[in-house]
Each structure stands twice: as structure tokens, then as C-alpha cells.
Design an enzyme around this catalytic site. Structure first.
Site, mmCIF file in Angstrom:
data_model
loop_
_atom_site.group_PDB
_atom_site.id
_atom_site.type_symbol
_atom_site.label_atom_id
_atom_site.label_comp_id
_atom_site.label_asym_id
_atom_site.label_seq_id
_atom_site.Cartn_x
_atom_site.Cartn_y
_atom_site.Cartn_z
ATOM 1 N N ILE A 1 3.625 8.177 -15.291
ATOM 2 C CA ILE A 1 3.548 9.596 -14.927
ATOM 3 C C ILE A 1 4.887 10.046 -14.345
ATOM 4 O O ILE A 1 5.397 11.116 -14.690
ATOM 5 C CB ILE A 1 2.376 9.855 -13.955
ATOM 6 N N CYS A 2 5.495 9.201 -13.491
ATOM 7 C CA CYS A 2 6.825 9.505 -12.936
ATOM 8 C C CYS A 2 7.834 9.726 -14.057
ATOM 9 O O CYS A 2 8.614 10.679 -14.028
ATOM 10 C CB CYS A 2 7.329 8.334 -12.089
ATOM 11 N N SER A 3 7.813 8.840 -15.023
ATOM 12 C CA SER A 3 8.778 8.955 -16.111
ATOM 13 C C SER A 3 8.502 10.193 -16.959
ATOM 14 O O SER A 3 9.427 10.835 -17.458
ATOM 15 C CB SER A 3 8.799 7.647 -16.905
ATOM 16 N N LEU B 1 1.109 5.062 -12.698
ATOM 17 C CA LEU B 1 1.896 5.963 -11.843
ATOM 18 C C LEU B 1 3.360 5.993 -12.275
ATOM 19 O O LEU B 1 3.984 7.056 -12.304
ATOM 20 C CB LEU B 1 1.777 5.548 -10.371
#
EC number: 2.3.2.23
Length: 147
Positions: free
Chosen positions: A106-108, A103
Site C-alpha cells: 500500500i505504501c508503494s 502495508l
């Protein structure tokens, strides 16, 4: 094996949740989770709440989980089906990785797309050649689908 590991990750997530992300099982099925990612403030996705589906294979953690966006998003590495082009979900997967790390990756990726390995070449082209237009469309989609 998989169930034990999934339970451990669930406990760890509860104890030390990653910032701006959350995840947990859908109902009683520990192999099917829903996750949420808050759009990073330094990205055109700021203010959006994005939902993802996570499906663990029975041989997890030796095989990667299947993760896809259920909220529409305008991004060169995420297609209209919500599939995500991210190396750690494919050939760079390692059993040492956790859902928390996935997660965060994915955020980055929301902040720093990878237009050189796109799932949607048209969006990658706009990202590379007309960044302001890319950011404007991404903000518009965020308002339309994620708020």
C-alpha cells in the site's frame, strides 16, 4: 488456525516493524486491527498520517484480510469509502503474504499509483493528463485530512 497465524504476525510486527507503517489489534479483538501508514516522503502524501482498518476473515490466511483507509485520501486506487484496489487484496492473494507485506504494498502504491486499474476513474484521468493538478489536490487533501 487464523488466530494462531494472526498472533504470529503480531509478534513478527513487534520484532521487525516495516518502515513507516504500524499495525495492531483494536482492543481485545485480534480479528480487527488498526494500521497507520506515514505518507511516503517522495509522494504528495508526505507528512500525512493515514489510518486503516484491517479485518481478518475467520479462514485467514487462506482468504485475504479486508483493508480500507479510514483517513480520506485523493488517490486513483482508493475510493471515498476507503476501499483499496490492490491485486494482492483480491485475486493475487496468497497465504504466504503477511500484513507487513500488504502495508508495504500500500505504501508503494501511494508513491506509484496504478491509473490503469483505477477505483476512481476521474482521479486516474487527472493523474494521467494533469499530473501537477493531481499532486496539488493530493497534497491539499493530505493537509486537510491526514495532518
Amino acid at each position: 488456525m487464523a488466530l494462531k497465524r494472526i498472533n504470529k504476525e503480531l509478534t513478527d510486527l513487534g520484532r521487525d516493524p516495516p518502515s513507516s507503517c504500524s499495525a495492531g489489534p483494536v482492543g481485545e479483538d485480534l480479528f480487527h486491527w488498526q494500521a497507520t501508514i506515514m505518507g511516503p516522503s517522495d509522494s504528495p502524501y508526505a507528512g500525512g498520517v493515514f489510518f486503516l482498518a484491517i479485518h481478518f476473515p475467520t479462514d485467514y490466511p487462506f482468504k485475504p484480510p479486508k483493508v480500507n483507509f479510514t483517513t480520506r485520501i485523493y488517490h486513483p486506487n482508493i475510493n471515498s469509502n476507503g476501499s483499496i484496489c490492490l491485486d494482492i487484496l483480491r485475486d493475487q492473494w496468497s497465504p504466504a503474504l503477511t500484513i507487513s507485506k500488504v502495508l508495504l504494498s500500500i505504501c508503494s502504491m501511494l508513491t506509484d499509483p496504478n491509473p490503469d486499474d483505477p477505483l476512481v476513474p476521474e482521479i486516474a484521468h487527472v493523474y494521467k493528463t494533469a499530473r501537477a493538478q493531481y499532486e496539488s489536490t493530493a497534497r491539499e487533501w493530505t493537509r486537510k485530512y491526514a495532518i
